[in-house]
Every structure is written in structure tokens, then in C-alpha cells.
Design an enzyme around this catalytic site. Structure first.
Site, short mmCIF file in Angstrom:
data_model
loop_
_atom_site.label_atom_id
_atom_site.label_comp_id
_atom_site.label_asym_id
_atom_site.label_seq_id
_atom_site.Cartn_x
_atom_site.Cartn_y
_atom_site.Cartn_z
N GLU A 47 0.75 -1.08 -0.09
CA GLU A 47 -0.06 0.00 -0.03
C GLU A 47 1.00 1.36 0.10
O GLU A 47 2.09 1.21 0.73
CB GLU A 47 -0.81 -0.07 1.50
CG GLU A 47 -1.59 1.25 1.58
CD GLU A 47 -2.05 1.12 2.85
OE1 GLU A 47 -1.57 0.97 3.78
OE2 GLU A 47 -3.35 1.89 3.17
N ASN A 107 -6.90 6.46 -1.19
CA ASN A 107 -5.87 5.47 -1.00
C ASN A 107 -5.86 4.31 -1.93
O ASN A 107 -7.18 3.69 -1.86
CB ASN A 107 -5.95 5.20 0.40
CG ASN A 107 -4.62 4.06 0.75
OD1 ASN A 107 -4.16 3.51 -0.10
ND2 ASN A 107 -4.44 3.95 1.94
N LYS A 124 -9.47 2.45 -1.32
CA LYS A 124 -9.56 1.82 0.02
C LYS A 124 -11.10 2.51 0.57
O LYS A 124 -11.30 3.40 0.59
CB LYS A 124 -8.53 2.35 0.94
CG LYS A 124 -8.29 1.50 2.45
CD LYS A 124 -7.04 1.89 2.80
CE LYS A 124 -7.04 1.30 4.17
NZ LYS A 124 -5.60 1.73 4.82
N GLU A 143 -5.84 8.36 8.05
CA GLU A 143 -6.50 8.11 6.79
C GLU A 143 -7.62 8.80 6.55
O GLU A 143 -7.85 9.19 5.38
CB GLU A 143 -6.20 6.69 6.68
CG GLU A 143 -4.92 5.98 6.58
CD GLU A 143 -4.82 4.63 6.15
OE1 GLU A 143 -4.33 3.61 7.16
OE2 GLU A 143 -5.49 4.39 5.16
N CYS A 169 -4.64 -2.97 3.07
CA CYS A 169 -4.26 -2.74 4.45
C CYS A 169 -5.53 -3.13 5.70
O CYS A 169 -5.79 -4.43 5.66
CB CYS A 169 -3.70 -1.50 4.67
SG CYS A 169 -2.94 -1.64 6.18
N ASN A 194 0.47 -1.06 5.11
CA ASN A 194 1.27 -0.59 6.30
C ASN A 194 0.83 -0.49 7.72
O ASN A 194 -0.09 0.26 7.81
CB ASN A 194 1.46 1.31 5.56
CG ASN A 194 2.19 1.26 4.60
OD1 ASN A 194 3.01 2.35 4.58
ND2 ASN A 194 1.92 0.67 3.24
N1 ING Z 1 -2.92 0.43 8.49
C1 ING Z 1 -3.26 -0.46 9.79
C2 ING Z 1 -3.78 -1.80 9.48
O1 ING Z 1 -5.10 -2.11 9.44
C3 ING Z 1 -4.61 -0.56 11.81
C4 ING Z 1 -4.21 0.22 10.75
C5 ING Z 1 -4.17 -1.44 12.58
C6 ING Z 1 -5.56 0.04 12.59
C7 ING Z 1 -4.48 -2.11 13.86
C8 ING Z 1 -6.38 -0.57 13.68
C9 ING Z 1 -5.54 -1.44 14.19
O2 ING Z 1 -3.10 -2.79 9.25
C10 ING Z 1 -3.44 0.46 7.49
N2 ING Z 1 -2.94 1.17 6.64
O3 ING Z 1 -4.85 0.51 7.54
#
Ligand code: ING
Length: 313
Positions: A47, A107, A124, A143, A169, A194
Site C-alpha cells: 500500500e 488510497n 480503499k 487516513e 491494508c 502499512n
Molecule cells: N494500517 C493498519 C492496519 O489495519 C490499523 C491500521 C492497525 C488500524 C491495527 C487498527 C488496528 O493494518 C492501515 N494502513 O490500514
């Protein structure tokens, strides 16, 4: 592509704020060539894989971050990747920040076939994190501030003869995504991510952050009888740390190939799309076993609510 082919996941190590697209594209081309040397006919990139993960930064004026967006795809900086991939006859999935001619920010990811033609685009849908500045955290996750919710739905596209679905993601954590793609006949779901170790409000033990990443891929693959390939932007980026764990998962839910490092690394798996068939003909024969008339809450409700009364008299 045949039903059996070599699929590469190109994990990309940290991209520092000062690293320009020319340098990043050179890294992506090196990963492409390494994938090709190992027989891959398709490569999955992460991503937002052309720049550092800029949603970690607060900017009062969002347009100050427009330099992280691509106004057209391909463009002069990315064209060398398209050219090299076409010369090698390799298709790819690429994630990037999209700024449309009418000023909308997404995104985004695309699917490019072995002739260099863009066969699909996705924007996204599940934007995680927060829209307002969070104080006293090592990094933001904005985001919701910098991207609009995707307006293209979850599409499945024909790429060199196979049906490929895309997501990005956080989408990988939501079972609805894989199901909507599988209901459209996707054989393979590809995604970039990411995943910072520090996301405001995300409380999980460090080991669990890798576990839940892999669990999401494995569940999506098994419960929908599809192959899943996920490429991470990983390692240290401008003081933040992004998890690695790029992987290819078979319809059995088994991880068949996985990155060891947190840097630039090619992971190649022998994919045989027909491994889905035994599952699709038995346990996950959607047409034979699903009962959508019982699933309406999944669409009718957004958040958790109260139990629906059941009349079992
Ligand atoms: N990154 C993370 C993901 O879902 C996240 C954001 C991680 C949100 C864990 C909540 C909990 O892997 C992206 N870019 O979505």
C-alpha cells in the site's frame, strides 16, 4: 497466466521522507527483477508504496501533503516500472495515493497485466485511525483525514486470464471484503499494507499485531476458498516501525511463503488456483450452503446494537 504460476510478494522496507520517487521506483524495479529471476509472473507491492506513510503526519492544511499523491498513473516517475514489467512480461499490483483531476484524494491500488495495461483499480473503503489530531502520541494515523472513502466498491478483474480481487491494508481485517470478492469469482485476493506498531487507540500486545495480521489473511483465504497475497511496507520509517510479515496464503488457510526480514524482500510461492476447488465443491460451496436471508443484519446495521427478538414459542 496459467492456473498454476509463481506469485511474488515484494515487501518494501521503510521509505524515508527524503527518498524521492526515482529512488523508490529503482527499488521496486530491483524487486521486480528478483521476482522474475525466481520465475514469478505477478508481483504484489505494498500500500502507498511510492512514498513514506504520510498519514503519520499532522498538517493543518491537507493540501500540504498533495506532493505525496499521484495525479496520473502511470506518470513519468513510475513509467520505468511499467516499462520494465512489460519487458519482462510480469504483471503487478501497486498501491499509491491518488489525487483525481477533480481534486479527490484516495488510497488506491491498481492491477497491471503482463502487457503493461491497467486492468483494475480499487480505492480503499475501510479507512482506519482517526480524522482529528491525537495529542501525545508518537505518530498520527490520519487516513480518515487525508483520504475519501473509496467509491469503486470491491471489484474483481481479469488479469492475464485469472480473476483477481484487490483490497488495501485495514480492509484485510474485515471478513465482508473477502466474501464480496469471492462471490464475484475471485481466485486470488491481493493487497498491500502499512501497519505501524503504534496506531493511536490500537492496544494489542506486540506479538499479537503480527498474529492478527496473519490471522486476517488466513481466515479470509480459508473461509472464501481463495489465495491471498499480502505485501507490507515494513521496518523503520521516519521514527515509526511498520510490521513485516508479507505472506502468501493458500485456500487451506496455510501460509505457504512468508517474509523473514523487515526490509526489501521477495517472497515467491507456487500458486495453483485449482487448490480452491475441493473447498468450493464441499465446505464452501456458497450456492449450496449459504443462507443470505439470515444475514441481513450484516448489511442493515453498521455498529453493534441490541439483540433482535427471536420468537421461538
Ligand atoms: N494500517 C493498519 C492496519 O489495519 C490499523 C491500521 C492497525 C488500524 C491495527 C487498527 C488496528 O493494518 C492501515 N494502513 O490500514
Amino acid at each position: 497466466m496459467q492456473r498454476a504460476f509463481n506469485l511474488a510478494v515484494a515487501q518494501v522496507g521503510g521509505i524515508q521522507p527524503g527518498e524521492d520517487r526515482k529512488a523508490v521506483v529503482a527499488r521496486l524495479i530491483s524487486l521486480l527483477e528478483a521476482s522474475h529471476r525466481r520465475g514469478a509472473s505477478f508481483v504484489v507491492y505494498p500500500e502507498l508504496t511510492l512514498t513514506t506513510f504520510f498519514p503519520r503526519y499532522w498538517r493543518d492544511d491537507c493540501s500540504a501533503l498533495d506532493s505525496y499523491f499521484e495525479r496520473e498513473m502511470p506518470n513519468a516517475e513510475v513509467q520505468p516500472l511499467f516499462d520494465r514489467a512489460k519487458a519482462l512480461g510480469v504483471g503487478f499490483y501497486l498501491g499509491y495515493a491518488e489525487l483525481t483531476p477533480d481534486g479527490r484524494h484516495f488510497n488506491t491500488s491498481i492491477l497491471v497485466d503482463s502487457t503493461g495495461a491497467i486492468r483494475g483499480k480499487y480505492r480503499k473503503v475501510h479507512l482506519p485511525g482517526h480524522a482529528d489530531r491525537v495529542e501525545d502520541v508518537p505518530a498520527q494515523h490520519l487516513e480518515k483525514r487525508y483520504f475519501e472513502v473509496g467509491d469503486l466498491g470491491f471489484g474483481v478483474f481479469e488479469v492475464d486470464g485469472i480473476r483477481v480481487g484487490m483490497c488495501l491494508c485495514n480492509d484485510r481485517r474485515w471478513p465482508e471484503v473477502y466474501r464480496v470478492l469471492a462471490l464475484q469469482g475471485a481466485d486470488l485476493v491481493v493487497l498491500g499494507y502499512n501497519t505501524p506498531m503504534e496506531v493511536p487507540g490500537w492496544r494489542e500486545e506486540p506479538h499479537a499485531k503480527m498474529e492478527t495480521h496473519l490471522l486476517s489473511l488466513r481466515a479470509g483465504a480459508y473461509q472464501n476458498a481463495v489465495w491471498v497475497a499480502a505485501a507490507g511496507k515494513s521496518g523503520d520509517e521516519d521514527g515509526a516501525h511498520l510490521i513485516g510479515g508479507s505472506a502468501v496464503v493458500a485456500p487451506s488457510g496455510e501460509i505457504v511463503a512468508r517474509a523473514r526480514s523487515e526490509g526489501d524482500e521477495v517472497v515467491v510461492a507456487d500458486v495453483d488456483l485449482d487448490l480452491s476447488e475441493p473447498y468450493r465443491q464441499s465446505v464452501f460451496n456458497f450456492a449450496a450452503h449459504r443462507r443470505p436471508e439470515n444475514y441481513s443484519l450484516i448489511v442493515d446495521r453498521v455498529g453493534r446494537g441490541d439483540p433482535v427478538p427471536v420468537d421461538f414459542s
